[in-house]
Structure formats: C-alpha cells, structure tokens
Design a protein around this motif. Sequence first.
Motif, PDB file in Angstrom:
ATOM      1  N   LEU A 173     -15.985  58.541   3.676  1.00 36.92           N
ATOM      2  CA  LEU A 173     -15.403  57.224   4.274  1.00 36.92           C
ATOM      3  C   LEU A 173     -14.100  56.992   4.562  1.00 36.92           C
ATOM      4  CD1 LEU A 173     -16.505  54.301   4.904  1.00 36.92           C
ATOM      5  CD2 LEU A 173     -15.864  53.662   2.579  1.00 36.92           C
ATOM      6  N   GLU A 217     -20.919  54.923   9.848  1.00 37.05           N
ATOM      7  CA  GLU A 217     -19.512  54.468  10.200  1.00 37.05           C
ATOM      8  C   GLU A 217     -19.188  54.216  11.649  1.00 37.05           C
ATOM      9  OE1 GLU A 217     -15.152  55.258   8.125  1.00 37.05           O
ATOM     10  OE2 GLU A 217     -15.971  56.852   9.564  1.00 37.05           O
ATOM     11  N   GLU A 242     -23.614  52.350   3.625  1.00 37.57           N
ATOM     12  CA  GLU A 242     -23.572  53.360   2.762  1.00 37.57           C
ATOM     13  C   GLU A 242     -24.504  53.287   1.778  1.00 37.57           C
ATOM     14  OE1 GLU A 242     -20.229  55.352  -0.307  1.00 37.57           O
ATOM     15  OE2 GLU A 242     -20.185  53.364  -0.201  1.00 37.57           O
TER      16      GLU A 242
END
Length: 315
Positions: A22, A43, A54
């Motif tokens: 991330l 993302e 996620e």
Amino acid sequence: MHIGEVLRTVVAHDVDEHAHNLTNWEQRYDQITHGRFCGELNEWQAHGLQIFRERSSRAVLQSCCVWPDAFWFGIEPQAGGMRINGRHVGAGMIMTQPGHREFELMTPDDHAILGIVIQRNTLLAAADRLGCRIEWSRLASAELLHVGQVALDTCAQHIQTLLDPATPHGAHAMQQDQVVTTLLAMLDASEVESEACTSLLRRRRIVGDARDYAMGNKDEPITISMLCEQLHVSRRTLQYCFEDVMGISPMTYLRSLRLNGVRRQLMQGAAAGASHAVRIGDVAAAWGFSNFSQFSCDYKKLFGESPSSALRTAA
C-alpha cells in the motif's frame, strides 16, 4: 487517465510483503490464523487522493500509519467482526484516523476492506465547494463514525466501480468525484461513536503492556504466570482483556507475534542474499523458541509451510 492517476493491482503470498504494497503507508502485518496467506490490493491514486480495496485470506493484526496531513476512512463492505484499536466496527459505521497517528486493525479470515485517504487541503476544498460543514477537531479525534448503512453502501459501490478494471478509463474521474462527494455527505451527517470507556482503555493498556513485555524479552519463553506477575493482574483478567480487545487468547496472540517475527527475520535475510548463512534454529532461539521441533510444528501450522521451505522459496 490523467497524468498522475494510477490504477494498479498487486497480489502477495506473504503477509509481510502484503503490508508493504500500500503506497506511502507505514505498516506491519502479523498473520494470526493458520494456513497459507494470500492478499490482493487494488489501488487508485490521484492528486491528494488514494482509494483502495484490500483483501486478505487470513486473520491479520495490522499496525498502520497514514502519511501526515491526511485523513483515512475505512469501510467494511460486509460486516466481518473487525476491530479498530480494540473496538468492534458495527453496521453503518465508518472508521477514521488522521495521518501520522498509529492505529491498529484486527481483520478476520477472508476479509475485504475499502479505504479512502485524502489530503487535508483536498478534503477542505471539496467540502467548501459542496457546502459541507465538517467539525475538523471532532473528526481528528474520532475512531468510528455512525453514517448509516445506505450511505455506506452507496460510497462502497462507487469505490468498487472505480477499482473495477472493466470501468472505462474516461469514467474514472467521474467515479473519483462520486467517492469524494458521497464521503463528504456521510461526514456532514455523521455522529461520532462515543469515546472508548475507561474500562476499555484499561484493557487496551493491559494488552499493550503484555505485548511490550513479551517483545522486550523476546528471547525468553513467556508464560501466563510471568505476564500476570509482571502486570499485577489475575489470569482471568488477562484472558478477558485479550479476548475483548483482540478476540484471541494471550498466548495465541503472543506466539503468533513471535512466529511472525521469526518469519520476517528469515525473509529479510533471504532478501539480503544471506539465506545460506541464516541458521533457522538461531533465529527461533532469539525469539524465545527453545524447543526447535515444537517451533517447526507451530510455524508450519500457522504459515502452511516449514521454515526451511519458506527460506528456500524466498532465496
């Protein structure tokens, strides 16, 4: 897509690797439940904005910190019993934390979470444009906001659409605006969940003190009796604190942390090209595992592979 906008998908089969996927977060993930891990991150990044989904196959204890001068908002699309800082996330709630403040999430098996990170000035500008009145001091100190399930579902749907690879490139900017608009509408009508009560704060402290003691003496085997003596609590109190805050027993929690520590150290050694010099028994002993055969059994049970197999794969 406009310049500066990025949509990506990353898959990981190691919980520590997953923690680092991330963008711009400081994170440490510890796997809690047994079996091979698989994680996926979708993302989207634009100017002052990060939106993600996620997924993780195993229960994970997450220590997280978002970049400074930003706000994070977390949505659980399907209630799964996750916790933020030891507090249950109920229906119609959105999680939130300001940037540069460490917080803790406990997620269950087969879990998904949607996230929005937005730079403070970007959020301020959008709120002014839409005429939303946000109590910033209240928001900065909150952990959970009551926003209503319908509003939450609407925002989640816009996030899912934005992150869908089938969404036409030209539609991303519109979906991004929809996410921010629905987020602000929720914040405008939200109610802050009451602050953690004194008893919960005490239970958090006991759990934190137990972890600090165990990790500060990680080369020593830790027993419940040792923890109770150190923390001046009864066995029953210690058990209750861990079950209430973490959802698991103290020994399961601390053993998992140490096994994750061993795995992390082994993987780092392999990544540095020193796998041939890494002695698994020495690393295990440094984390308080004096019985190597029991350690190997516990390691394989938690991660779904033996420590030697993991080291070979990483190398």
